[in-house]
Design a protein around this motif. Structure first.
Motif, PDB file in Angstrom:
ATOM      1  N   PHE A 112      32.852 -89.384  -1.202  1.00 43.64           N
ATOM      2  CA  PHE A 112      32.252 -88.746  -2.376  1.00 43.64           C
ATOM      3  C   PHE A 112      30.739 -88.941  -2.375  1.00 43.64           C
ATOM      4  O   PHE A 112      29.967 -87.985  -2.564  1.00 43.64           O
ATOM      5  N   PHE A 113      30.290 -90.164  -2.150  1.00 46.95           N
ATOM      6  CA  PHE A 113      28.853 -90.432  -2.154  1.00 46.95           C
ATOM      7  C   PHE A 113      28.164 -89.809  -0.939  1.00 46.95           C
ATOM      8  O   PHE A 113      26.985 -89.437  -1.027  1.00 46.95           O
ATOM      9  N   LEU A 114      28.868 -89.695   0.171  1.00 45.63           N
ATOM     10  CA  LEU A 114      28.287 -89.010   1.326  1.00 45.63           C
ATOM     11  C   LEU A 114      27.974 -87.554   1.000  1.00 45.63           C
ATOM     12  O   LEU A 114      26.897 -87.045   1.334  1.00 45.63           O
ATOM     13  N   GLU A 344      26.703 -98.551  -2.326  1.00 43.79           N
ATOM     14  CA  GLU A 344      25.815 -99.432  -1.570  1.00 43.79           C
ATOM     15  C   GLU A 344      25.969 -99.208  -0.069  1.00 43.79           C
ATOM     16  O   GLU A 344      24.974 -99.112   0.668  1.00 43.79           O
ATOM     17  N   GLN A 345      27.204 -99.132   0.401  1.00 44.55           N
ATOM     18  CA  GLN A 345      27.434 -98.954   1.827  1.00 44.55           C
ATOM     19  C   GLN A 345      26.926 -97.594   2.308  1.00 44.55           C
ATOM     20  O   GLN A 345      26.397 -97.481   3.411  1.00 44.55           O
ATOM     21  N   SER A 349      24.043 -97.871   4.969  1.00 47.61           N
ATOM     22  CA  SER A 349      24.426 -97.443   6.314  1.00 47.61           C
ATOM     23  C   SER A 349      23.568 -96.286   6.805  1.00 47.61           C
ATOM     24  O   SER A 349      23.070 -96.310   7.933  1.00 47.61           O
ATOM     25  N   LEU A 350      23.373 -95.272   5.970  1.00 50.96           N
ATOM     26  CA  LEU A 350      22.554 -94.125   6.373  1.00 50.96           C
ATOM     27  C   LEU A 350      21.076 -94.486   6.452  1.00 50.96           C
ATOM     28  O   LEU A 350      20.331 -93.875   7.225  1.00 50.96           O
ATOM     29  N   TYR A 510      21.638-108.843  -1.159  1.00 53.61           N
ATOM     30  CA  TYR A 510      20.678-108.309  -2.119  1.00 53.61           C
ATOM     31  C   TYR A 510      19.842-107.156  -1.557  1.00 53.61           C
ATOM     32  O   TYR A 510      19.444-106.269  -2.320  1.00 53.61           O
ATOM     33  N   THR A 511      19.552-107.145  -0.265  1.00 55.41           N
ATOM     34  CA  THR A 511      18.770-106.031   0.283  1.00 55.41           C
ATOM     35  C   THR A 511      19.592-104.764   0.414  1.00 55.41           C
ATOM     36  O   THR A 511      19.040-103.659   0.424  1.00 55.41           O
ATOM     37  N   ALA A 512      20.916-104.885   0.509  1.00 54.09           N
ATOM     38  CA  ALA A 512      21.766-103.707   0.681  1.00 54.09           C
ATOM     39  C   ALA A 512      22.083-103.017  -0.633  1.00 54.09           C
ATOM     40  O   ALA A 512      22.720-101.963  -0.628  1.00 54.09           O
ATOM     41  N   GLY A 513      21.635-103.553  -1.746  1.00 55.84           N
ATOM     42  CA  GLY A 513      22.013-103.001  -3.036  1.00 55.84           C
ATOM     43  C   GLY A 513      20.923-102.186  -3.695  1.00 55.84           C
ATOM     44  O   GLY A 513      20.567-101.088  -3.278  1.00 55.84           O
ATOM     45  N   ILE A 514      20.356-102.748  -4.762  1.00 52.84           N
ATOM     46  CA  ILE A 514      19.411-102.017  -5.602  1.00 52.84           C
ATOM     47  C   ILE A 514      18.163-101.538  -4.857  1.00 52.84           C
ATOM     48  O   ILE A 514      17.671-100.431  -5.147  1.00 52.84           O
TER      49      ILE A 514
END
Length: 698
Positions: A112-114, A344-345, A349-350, A510-514
């Motif tokens: 969905f997010f992709l 987040e992923q 990832s992208l 923390y870097t992979a989130g906000i």
């Protein structure tokens, strides 16, 4: 002679009629010979900005074209984009999240997010990069100067991620070398100096073994006792840790009274080897890197095919794959955590919002089809995640089948998933030395290429924006490279200590989130609202010949900002602390290490308000704050016009109400752009477009 040089600067692009000067919008050119009336009708003129007129030596829209800028060889840009997108998060984060959130259930919000955010944001980022022909800092300064701080943020964010990822490369390089230099893999036996009394041998050929609750397999003890030095051995000079109960060893590291500890000499040497390789690859330049991309980016996929083919022959592999692609828990779709983790992923990832794809696209020829590059990158990245997940779940299924355990009891979080579980699996396979080697080579290549792209793009963006200042002050390009590598080395040294894995997990959390979500949100708002959705679509049309369809226009204008804002609000409303799950034990890190991770991850975001303050309150005598704000919201090719007329289209509500090529927005049919939309006055003399590239950045 001048005409000949201009033709050479066009390379192999098609010839088009051109004009020697550019009309200010609202002033109709009376020279009919200089206009291609057949290709411009009333509909297209009414929705095109004036900078898409044709200019001598340039194609329509190439106001930023720099013929001296290095160019990618064929397919090199898409290979670089794939090299950055496909990183370590595809290998260990994606499989763990699939397991944690119900197998294929997690794929539903992920896809969905992709579709809603991933593809549109990737397309937006490469459009801006190719159009501005600039790195992330300069691109923001050209199009939305007031948000130049976002460019600084995007330049620093991939740097901070590459700093701690280099510890992962150090561990992978250690396993690669160890696989080649040992007759028997050292992580399949319990007779070594680093082993404890709770060690359990790994039997060859997947013979059944019963592992008790207080025992660790030899592969886990190797990674913890030999590589990380979590307990007393001849490889560690720390004070002896009393007791051999394995439950007391889960928390060793930053949670233990002994703290981080000191890095060991052999791991320091591996870390230095990683940086030596990075140094030469970054110094090699664009042309050499373009040729090397074919090997560093494509070779991991060949290795994945070999590993999957070999792993499928092991009993239990099918059960592992079934666990990945079957929906095991529908209730996960009703949990906020699942949707937040999927978002987040997707962004992490992208790599959307990090500015790396923007910088990479700036080296394209102006008429390169950026849409194909964006879609191909997203599809390849998603496919790679599924391939990596397949490899991991093959290992889990085979071990669970041979040992009679549940897959959930084998799963580990973070690097442990690869260096403990997967090393255990490939240590049992016949021909273990060979298959273990190609597995860790695959891991190393994926992480190494991602790090190269992050460091290279950040360096290019910084040098492009501020290189002249450094050269005027006696500094040269190597200052950027060495400064980045020294900082990265310091962070890497912390992550290879005894407690370094915990530091790695906190930074990764923390870097992979906000940070990625915030950069993506600011990017889509600034370019689709401030610069303008009309201008963004015009840029894509000028470069590719095709206007983005209504799906992308609605996504940029509404869907992406709304969806990303909701995810950020959910994260802020119910924050989850960084924690480390090890079998049945969950470690919540100390507040001090939590604070360190948050400061580290959110440090780049501080440059956003700083950039706004610099723009609004910098030294600009004679310019009111209202005019400074208008100039900051407008691209620099309009600055001279705004200063002469005192207004601009971004003072009009109609600029922000444009929501795509919908029937409402296309009802107006005029032969030239209306004066009130662009804020021009009658009888404004013609100006040459050359000012836009030579003007001082405000």
């Amino acid at each position: 002679m001048e005409k000949k040089e201009n033709e050479e600067g066009l390379d192999s692009r098609k010839e088009v009629p051109f004009m020697s000067t550019l009309n200010v919008p609202g002033v109709v050119s009376t020279d009919g010979d200089n206009q291609d009336t057949k290709s411009i009708n009333e509909d297209t003129v009414s929705r095109r900005s004036y900078f898409f007129e044709q200019q001598e030596g340039l194609l329509p829209g190439e106001i930023y074209y720099d013929k001296e800028r290095p160019r990618w060889e064929p397919y090199s840009c898409i290979l670089s984009m794939v090299g950055f997108s496909v990183g370590l998060s595809n290998i260990y984060r994606f499989p763990y999240l699939c397991f944690e959130h119900g197998g294929a259930t997690f794929l539903i919000p992920y896809m969905f997010f992709l579709v809603v955010c991933g593809i549109p944001l990737m397309y937006l980022e490469v459009i801006v990069g190719q159009f501005t022909q600039s790195g992330t800092i300069k691109a923001w300064t050209k199009l939305v100067p007031i948000f130049r701080g976002v460019g600084w943020c995007q330049c620093l964010l991939p740097l901070l991620i590459s700093f701690y990822n280099n510890a992962f490369l150090t561990w992978a390089l250690h396993y690669c070398v160890t696989s080649l230099t040992n007759v028997q893999l050292p992580w399949i036996g319990c007779h070594h100096d680093w082993n404890t009394l709770n060690c359990r041998d790994i039997p060859p050929d997947f013979e059944k073994v019963n592992v008790k609750a207080d025992q660790l397999r030899a592969g886990a003890e190797y990674f913890r006792g030999r590589v990380q030095r979590r307990w007393k051995s001849k490889f560690s000079n720390d004070s002896k840790i009393e007791g051999t109960n394995i439950t007391n060893q889960f928390g060793l590291g930053v949670q233990n009274r002994l703290g981080l500890g000191t890095p060991d000499l052999d791991m320091i040497l591996y870390l230095l080897a990683v940086y030596v390789m990075l140094y030469f690859f970054i110094h090699a330049g664009l042309r050499f890197k373009g040729k090397g991309l074919w090997f560093t980016v494509t070779s991991p996929y060949l290795l994945m095919v070999i590993l999957i083919y070999r792993g499928m022959a092991i009993p239990g592999a099918g059960e592992g794959i079934k666990h990945l692609f079957s929906i095991t828990d529908w209730t996960q779709l009703g949990k906020t955590e699942t949707w937040v983790a999927a978002a987040e992923q997707t962004f992490f990832s992208l790599g959307t919002g990090a500015g790396v794809h923007l910088t990479l696209a700036s080296y394209n020829n102006f008429q390169n089809n950026v849409f194909k590059d964006a879609v191909a990158t997203v599809l390849i990245d998603t496919g790679t995640s599924l391939l990596c997940g397949t490899i991991v779940f093959i290992a889990l299924g085979s071990i669970a089948f041979s040992d009679g355990e549940e897959i959930g009891n084998l799963f580990a979080q973070g690097p442990d998933l690869l260096f403990e579980v997967c090393s255990d699996f490939w240590g049992r396979v016949p021909g273990a030395d060979f298959f273990a080697f190609i597995f860790f080579v695959m891991v190393f290549f994926i992480g190494f290429e991602c790090t190269i792209e992050a460091l290279s793009c950040s360096r290019e963006a910084l040098f492009e924006a501020y290189g002249e200042w450094f050269e005027r002050n006696g500094k040269t390009r190597w200052v950027f490279i060495n400064t980045m590598l020294v900082l990265a080395l310091l962070v890497g040294l912390i992550c290879i200590t005894r407690g370094g894995l915990h530091v790695f997990m906190v930074l990764d959390k923390y870097t992979a989130g906000i940070p990625f979500l915030a950069c993506s949100l600011m990017m889509v708002i600034a370019f689709s609202w401030c610069w303008g959705l009309r201008e963004l679509c015009d840029a894509a049309e000028a470069m590719t010949g095709n206007r983005p369809n209504i799906y992308f226009q609605i996504s940029w204008k509404f869907l992406c900002p709304i969806v990303i804002s909701i995810i950020i609000i959910l994260q802020l409303a119910a924050p989850t602390p960084a924690q480390y799950k090890d079998r049945n034990v969950t470690i919540v890190f100390k507040p001090s290490i939590q604070t360190f991770g948050q400061v580290y991850a959110h440090l780049p975001n501080l440059f956003v308000p700083l950039g706004i303050l610099v723009h609004m309150f910098g030294s600009r005598e004679g310019i009111s704050y209202k005019m400074r704000f208008l100039l900051g919201m407008s691209p620099n090719y309009l600055h001279k016009e705004i200063l002469e007329t005192g207004t601009g289209c971004r003072t009009k509500v109609s600029h922000y109400l444009y929501c795509g090529d919908c029937p409402t927005c296309l009802t107006r049919k005029v032969k030239v752009a209306p004066q009130e939309e662009f804020g021009t006055k009658p009888n404004v003399p013609e100006i040459n477009i050359g000012f836009a590239m030579d003007s001082v950045v405000l």
